[in-house]
Write a protein that holds these residues in place. Sequence first.
Motif: not given
Length: 212
Positions: A33-37, A39-43, A76-83
């Motif tokens: 999941d892009a949000a998890e990536l 939260e746990k990777g980039f941030i 890049l992650c934001n693009k993958a977090i879709k509503s």
Amino acid sequence: MKELFDEASNAVTDANQDLVRSVVERALAAGIDAAELLEKGFIPGIAEVGEKFENEEIFLPRLFMSSEAMKLAAELCNKAIKSDEITSKGVVVLGTVQGDIHDIGKSIVASFLAASGFTVHDLGRDVSPEAFVDKAVEVNADVIGTSALLTTTMKAQKNLEDILKEESLKGKIKTMVGGVPVNQAWADSIGADGYAEDAAGAARKIKELVGK
Ligand code: B12
């Protein structure tokens, strides 16, 4: 999965944009999941850079290069977090306050809110309190969310509360504050309606405020 999160963190600390792209591609292909990536990777990567900057182990040019890598990761992650929501849960006007150019966290909040079903008007960075209010009135916003990353720019969040009171809009338009130096005590002291520490918390709190 742990290795990919570590690589994501290293991509930001090493300011390696090619590695950012490659990690995002591989993570999404692996179904992470892009949000998890984020939260746990980039941030955690940019947090480490921030600490090194504070301890004077690195200086502004290096901070800037890492922040460019973080910005790319967030985009890049934001693009993958879709509503997948169809009906809007509410309208949010969001931006970074006047005098402040830090916009990475604010953009992540914008994408979490959109993914949670809100209609988001992202005004960008260095936004005056008047511009927040004008936009909120124009789009009939439920909430104005402001991000402040500098202790010197937090006071713009208080200015916004003052303007809302002067224009008798306080209570009609709710306010949410966030950013590194901001906390619940600050939110309470200026009369903001809500505070959240991170993007997921922002989405939860705004849902509560809007009551939908
Ligand atoms: C990246 C960065 C930069 C980049 C910004 C690039 C960009 N486009 O954003 C650059 C290099 C340009 C930069 C410049 C400066 N920076 Co800077 N920067 C950082 C750094 C390392 C990371 C910020 C970040 O992106 N974090 C990652 C994101 C994901 O986290 P976040 O922003 O906190 O957002 C999360 C939450 O706070 C929350 N959130 C955020 N907004 C909102 C809004 C709402 C409504 C809600 C509910 C929640 C919420 O959710 C987000 C996602 O989970 C921080 C260090 C740190 N520890 O934060 C310093 C830091 C903020 N910077 C600092 C400083 C001093 C500066 C400069 C003044 C340096 C200089 N001498 O020129 C300038 C400021 C220029 C200006 N006028 O704004 C200091 C501030 C110190 C202080 N006490 O005020 C920090 C803390 C570094 C330090 N430890 O000394 N910086």
